[in-house]
Design a protein around this motif. Structure first.
Motif, PDB file in Angstrom:
ATOM      1  N   LEU A  62     -19.573  -2.270  -3.403  1.00  0.00           N
ATOM      2  CA  LEU A  62     -19.204  -1.348  -2.333  1.00  0.00           C
ATOM      3  C   LEU A  62     -19.362  -2.001  -0.965  1.00  0.00           C
ATOM      4  O   LEU A  62     -18.564  -1.774  -0.061  1.00  0.00           O
TER       5      LEU A  62
ATOM      6  N   VAL B 279     -12.755  -9.285  -4.427  1.00  0.00           N
ATOM      7  CA  VAL B 279     -13.244  -8.883  -3.104  1.00  0.00           C
ATOM      8  C   VAL B 279     -14.272  -9.837  -2.516  1.00  0.00           C
ATOM      9  O   VAL B 279     -14.221 -10.165  -1.335  1.00  0.00           O
TER      10      VAL B 279
ATOM     11  N   VAL C 159     -19.045  -5.175  -0.195  1.00  0.00           N
ATOM     12  CA  VAL C 159     -18.035  -6.198   0.115  1.00  0.00           C
ATOM     13  C   VAL C 159     -16.626  -5.616   0.223  1.00  0.00           C
ATOM     14  O   VAL C 159     -15.736  -6.249   0.766  1.00  0.00           O
ATOM     15  N   ALA C 160     -16.427  -4.404  -0.308  1.00  0.00           N
ATOM     16  CA  ALA C 160     -15.095  -3.817  -0.243  1.00  0.00           C
ATOM     17  C   ALA C 160     -14.783  -3.444   1.204  1.00  0.00           C
ATOM     18  O   ALA C 160     -15.547  -2.727   1.836  1.00  0.00           O
ATOM     19  N   THR C 161     -13.710  -3.973   1.731  1.00  0.00           N
ATOM     20  CA  THR C 161     -13.331  -3.634   3.107  1.00  0.00           C
ATOM     21  C   THR C 161     -12.335  -2.506   3.050  1.00  0.00           C
ATOM     22  O   THR C 161     -11.155  -2.705   2.942  1.00  0.00           O
ATOM     23  N   ILE C 162     -12.862  -1.301   3.081  1.00  0.00           N
ATOM     24  CA  ILE C 162     -11.995  -0.155   2.867  1.00  0.00           C
ATOM     25  C   ILE C 162     -11.986   0.745   4.088  1.00  0.00           C
ATOM     26  O   ILE C 162     -13.004   1.292   4.478  1.00  0.00           O
TER      27      ILE C 162
ATOM     28  N   ASP D  13     -12.041   0.248   7.067  1.00  0.00           N
ATOM     29  CA  ASP D  13     -12.824  -0.143   8.227  1.00  0.00           C
ATOM     30  C   ASP D  13     -12.098  -1.290   8.917  1.00  0.00           C
ATOM     31  O   ASP D  13     -12.066  -2.401   8.426  1.00  0.00           O
ATOM     32  N   TRP D  14     -11.500  -0.982  10.045  1.00  0.00           N
ATOM     33  CA  TRP D  14     -10.636  -1.989  10.666  1.00  0.00           C
ATOM     34  C   TRP D  14     -11.344  -2.775  11.760  1.00  0.00           C
ATOM     35  O   TRP D  14     -10.742  -3.593  12.428  1.00  0.00           O
ATOM     36  N   THR D  15     -12.620  -2.516  11.966  1.00  0.00           N
ATOM     37  CA  THR D  15     -13.311  -3.201  13.056  1.00  0.00           C
ATOM     38  C   THR D  15     -13.617  -4.645  12.683  1.00  0.00           C
ATOM     39  O   THR D  15     -13.802  -4.979  11.516  1.00  0.00           O
ATOM     40  N   ARG D  16     -13.714  -5.497  13.688  1.00  0.00           N
ATOM     41  CA  ARG D  16     -14.102  -6.893  13.468  1.00  0.00           C
ATOM     42  C   ARG D  16     -15.586  -6.941  13.169  1.00  0.00           C
ATOM     43  O   ARG D  16     -16.386  -6.314  13.838  1.00  0.00           O
ATOM     44  N   ARG D  17     -15.957  -7.636  12.132  1.00  0.00           N
ATOM     45  CA  ARG D  17     -17.368  -7.693  11.780  1.00  0.00           C
ATOM     46  C   ARG D  17     -17.619  -8.873  10.861  1.00  0.00           C
ATOM     47  O   ARG D  17     -16.679  -9.538  10.430  1.00  0.00           O
TER      48      ARG D  17
ATOM     49  N   LEU E 229     -18.195 -10.306   7.444  1.00  0.00           N
ATOM     50  CA  LEU E 229     -17.861  -9.826   6.109  1.00  0.00           C
ATOM     51  C   LEU E 229     -18.923 -10.278   5.119  1.00  0.00           C
ATOM     52  O   LEU E 229     -19.353 -11.427   5.145  1.00  0.00           O
ATOM     53  N   ASP E 230     -19.339  -9.362   4.276  1.00  0.00           N
ATOM     54  CA  ASP E 230     -20.368  -9.702   3.296  1.00  0.00           C
ATOM     55  C   ASP E 230     -19.765 -10.374   2.070  1.00  0.00           C
ATOM     56  O   ASP E 230     -18.611 -10.154   1.727  1.00  0.00           O
TER      57      ASP E 230
ATOM     58  N   GLU F 190      -7.825  -2.919  15.937  1.00  0.00           N
ATOM     59  CA  GLU F 190      -8.477  -1.616  15.848  1.00  0.00           C
ATOM     60  C   GLU F 190      -7.639  -0.504  16.458  1.00  0.00           C
ATOM     61  O   GLU F 190      -7.502   0.576  15.897  1.00  0.00           O
TER      62      GLU F 190
ATOM     63  N   PRO G 213      -5.831   3.162   0.229  1.00  0.00           N
ATOM     64  CA  PRO G 213      -6.776   3.994  -0.505  1.00  0.00           C
ATOM     65  C   PRO G 213      -8.157   3.888   0.118  1.00  0.00           C
ATOM     66  O   PRO G 213      -8.483   2.889   0.742  1.00  0.00           O
ATOM     67  N   SER G 214      -8.935   4.933  -0.019  1.00  0.00           N
ATOM     68  CA  SER G 214     -10.234   4.944   0.636  1.00  0.00           C
ATOM     69  C   SER G 214     -11.289   5.526  -0.276  1.00  0.00           C
ATOM     70  O   SER G 214     -11.016   6.372  -1.112  1.00  0.00           O
ATOM     71  N   VAL G 215     -12.505   5.036  -0.125  1.00  0.00           N
ATOM     72  CA  VAL G 215     -13.606   5.536  -0.936  1.00  0.00           C
ATOM     73  C   VAL G 215     -14.094   6.881  -0.404  1.00  0.00           C
ATOM     74  O   VAL G 215     -14.437   7.784  -1.140  1.00  0.00           O
TER      75      VAL G 215
ATOM     76  N   GLY H 101     -11.503  -6.798   9.338  1.00  0.00           N
ATOM     77  CA  GLY H 101     -12.756  -7.471   9.602  1.00  0.00           C
ATOM     78  C   GLY H 101     -12.609  -8.794  10.311  1.00  0.00           C
ATOM     79  O   GLY H 101     -13.541  -9.236  10.961  1.00  0.00           O
TER      80      GLY H 101
ATOM     81  N   VAL I 279       0.793  -1.233   0.000  1.00  0.00           N
ATOM     82  CA  VAL I 279       0.000   0.000   0.000  1.00  0.00           C
ATOM     83  C   VAL I 279       0.823   1.280   0.000  1.00  0.00           C
ATOM     84  O   VAL I 279       0.437   2.271  -0.620  1.00  0.00           O
TER      85      VAL I 279
ATOM     86  N   ALA J  17     -11.443   1.601  -4.267  1.00  0.00           N
ATOM     87  CA  ALA J  17     -10.798   2.679  -3.535  1.00  0.00           C
ATOM     88  C   ALA J  17      -9.725   3.355  -4.379  1.00  0.00           C
ATOM     89  O   ALA J  17      -9.516   4.561  -4.291  1.00  0.00           O
TER      90      ALA J  17
ATOM     91  N   ASN K  61     -13.669 -12.035   0.870  1.00  0.00           N
ATOM     92  CA  ASN K  61     -14.483 -12.027   2.083  1.00  0.00           C
ATOM     93  C   ASN K  61     -14.955 -13.431   2.442  1.00  0.00           C
ATOM     94  O   ASN K  61     -15.043 -13.785   3.613  1.00  0.00           O
TER      95      ASN K  61
END
Lengths: 351, 347
Positions: free
Chosen positions: A267, B188, A269-272, A274-278, A280-281, B241, B260-262, B221, A199, A228, B192
């Motif tokens: 959008l 993606v 499913v994109a994990t952008i 967002d660092w929280t545990r959740r 995933l779709d 986190e 990169p971010s949306v 995630g 990155v 992104a 997931n």
């Protein structure tokens, strides 16, 4: 990054016009169908989709580099306007020699494999400058070092002497970019050019491309699976699915207010950032393969809003605003569904 | 806290001596790394190419011998295992490795059934039991054993192949799974799918999972904790986190800022963390901090490599930076002011 109005480039000359492009691969399997878009001078357009969506074939068609089994069945690809106008579909060898590498530059995912391992990177750039640019030996060398400086390589004179294996992936991509822009092209095509980089380097390369665009008024066609990256780089976005453009428009509008169910799902499913545990779709199912006959919407089998109308008749692209369009029969109904959940994390037992 | 499943203490690995005149590396692939992996957790390891992530995985499954340090797995020091003891450890398959590209790591001539049963044969599981275990493993990764059993890797989609690679890894009922870039080659949606699958496997089987990745979106995630590597050193670790929202090492900061971010929200820009354009990078010696040459916050103390130490005021976080507690405030002051060019802040 600033987000220009959708018509900020309306007055600029046209760099590329792709009209109703149909590409087939193998035994006449349709892989790209009815793709149309324009690029104006200085504009950046992002082509987004999953693997197999036809985004790479579209850009290869523009470069005249389709795989051996690939063929343009229909449509037109035109580079430039008026005096500079070149019909790329009809172009023969001599025309391509004047266009590819000179008026269209390209960078790809794996920079190492586009360089000759036995020749220093400096000489490979000089070769390009002498063959395509017609420069003399000394001139070409000076220009090469200048280009290496411009693409942000430290110690450009030192890098000139190095072989590809002595450079890191990020440095190699900078060398490739230097070669791509060496003949002052009007169009730069970047096909997953930053995907393999980490990155930090990716951000540097994207900044470099943005700077070159400004300085040289380059048009950019960026092919990526990463929304992104488009968000950070492009003025307009084209979302491809199953060989068709399903939604297009100004990047910010499409990403903040996606209208096609597929864009919404992408959008989600994109994990952008967002660092929280959740949970995933996942978009259930698989995209259609090339040549699969589907009378209606190609996303319908994976779309939770699909109705009989979606699968029985061809779906046309609808204008939904200035510079925006989407290919979905249920656009009006879907807009009223609040916070629709489009994806699921179900793992199906299918093979 | 109970003893971790895997405890790595002061691990250094060296592949080859430095070659004079090549300007390539120092031969050190890992230096003084200490890291714990607890039963049932998902640990993410990030770092650029060549930062030592893969070497760590290889050392843990016994494929490379450490130069110094110990690796204790479930109470056994595997760094010290040799000969038949090492072979025995590897064959039992208590620690399994999953690779990035299943098309290259799966034998193209073997069917799915043969691929998944192979580790069982090596571990010495009786034939009569193998069939059931194979079907169980394929079912666990969400595929239908009866339809997929006789297929070859090339007849599967990318996501299915990676799931078969996972089935092959969990069939020996390991306690620890090392996944080396498991989703980098996937779209993606499939990404997931595989990540949620890892999450489910660790819940259902009590597995500890280590996910090695070069970008943060391949961990986001699912990971509980994260370890950041830079040039063969562990520079930061802690709950994912906390580490990613309040990084303590400038390199971690650069990583999060570069993702990169949306959304165009207010956040750190990579330029806030990079050296000034055109600034001479700080020169360091062999003992200097590994990040020195790219660090905007380098000062006198940084000519000595900082140790990875607990971060003051936190539980469960470590960082290897002399300026860990001071640099974030320096950024805050530079980014709120509107001036284009700030003088390089020194701490």
């Amino acid at each position: 990054m600033s987000q220009p109005e959708h018509d900020a480039y309306a007055a600029s000359p046209r760099t590329l016009e792709v009209e109703d492009l149909h590409v087939s691969v193998g035994d006449h399997l349709v892989a790209v169908s009815g793709v149309s878009f324009q690029l104006r001078r200085g504009e950046a357009v992002g082509l987004v989709g999953e693997s197999g969506s036809g985004k790479t074939l579209t850009c290869r068609a523009v470069l005249g580099l389709l795989p051996e089994t690939g063929e343009v069945d229909r449509g037109s690809i035109v580079l430039g306007e008026s005096d500079d106008r070149v019909d790329l579909i009809a172009a023969g060898r001599t025309v391509w020699d004047r266009v590819r590498g000179s008026r269209i530059g390209a960078v790809f995912q794996d920079p190492g494999s586009y360089l000759n391992p036995g020749i220093t990177v400096g000489r490979q750039l000089v070769e390009q400058l002498r063959v395509r640019g017609g420069l003399g030996r000394t001139e070409a060398r000076e220009r090469a070092v200048g280009l290496f400086t411009e693409v942000g390589l430290h110690d450009p004179a030192g890098v000139f002497q190095l072989y590809p294996h002595q450079l890191s992936g990020g440095m190699l991509q900078r060398v490739l970019i230097a070669i791509a822009i060496s003949c002052e092209p009007e169009l730069l095509i970047a096909d997953e050019a930053t995907t393999a980089l980490d990155v930090v380097i990716q951000a540097e390369i994207l900044e470099l491309v943005a700077r070159l665009r400004r300085d040289h008024e380059l048009s950019l066609l960026l092919v990526t699976h990463d929304l992104a990256v488009v968000a950070e780089t492009c003025d307009r976005i084209l979302v491809m699915y199953g060989g068709e453009i399903v939604e297009s428009g100004p990047t910010e509008q499409v990403l903040t207010d996606p209208r096609h169910p597929y864009t919404r799902a992408l959008l989600a499913v994109a994990t952008i950032g967002d660092w929280t545990r959740r949970t995933l779709d996942v978009i259930p199912g698989q995209p259609p393969s090339a040549g699969e006959e589907m009378p209606g919407c190609r996303f319908a089998p994976r779309c939770r809003y699909a109705t009989q109308a979606c699968v029985s008749a061809p779906v046309v692209t609808t204008e939904i605003g200035p510079g925006r369009s989407a290919r979905c029969v249920r656009l009006d109904e879907l807009d009223t569904e609040p916070g629709a959940v489009l994806v699921q994390d179900r793992i199906e037992a299918t093979a | 806290m109970s003893t971790p499943l895997l405890r790595i203490t002061d691990l250094s690995v060296s592949y080859a001596l430095p070659r004079r005149g090549t300007g390539l590396g120092t031969g050190a692939a890992l230096r003084e790394v200490s890291l714990d992996v607890r039963a049932g957790e998902i640990l993410g390891i990030v770092g650029e190419t060549g930062s030592g992530k893969t070497t760590l995985a290889r050392a843990t499954v016994g494929l490379v011998t450490p130069a110094t340090g110990t690796i204790t797995f479930d109470g056994v020091d595997i760094g010290g295992l040799q000969g038949s003891a090492l072979r025995g450890f590897r064959r039992r398959g208590q620690v399994q490795l999953v690779f990035q590209d299943p098309l290259r790591s799966l034998d193209p001539d073997l069917t799915v059934g043969q691929l998944v049963s192979e580790p069982l044969a090596i571990a010495g599981v009786p034939r009569s039991e193998q069939r059931v275990r194979v079907e169980e493993a394929i079912g666990l990764v969400g595929l239908d054993p009866s339809t997929i059993h006789d297929r070859l890797p090339r007849q599967l989609s990318g996501g299915q192949r990676q799931r078969i690679a996972l089935a092959r890894a969990i069939v020996t009922r390991p306690q620890l799974l090392f996944c080396d870039e498991p989703v980098s080659a996937l779209d993606v949606s499939n990404r997931n799918l595989v990540l949620s699958l890892l999450d489910r496997l660790r819940r259902e089987l009590g597995l500890a999972v280590v996910i090695i990745a070069h970008d943060l979106s391949s961990l986001a995630g699912v990971a509980d904790r994260i370890a950041v590597f830079y040039r063969s050193r562990l520079v930061e670790s802690g709950p994912v986190e906390e580490v990613l929202t309040r990084p303590a090492h400038p390199y971690t900061g650069l990583l999060t800022a570069s993702a990169p971010s949306v959304a165009h929200e207010d956040r750190l820009r990579p330029a806030d963390l990079r050296l000034e354009q055109g600034a001479e990078p700080p020169k360091g010696g062999p003992d200097s901090c590994v990040f020195l040459a790219r660090c905007r916050f380098a000062h006198e103390a940084c000519h000595q490599q900082p140790l990875t130490t607990p971060l003051p005021g936190t539980a469960d976080r470590t960082a290897a930076c002399h300026a860990a507690t001071t640099w974030p405030s320096q950024i805050a002051t530079t980014s709120t002011s509107t001036a284009a060019d700030q003088p390089a802040a020194a701490g």
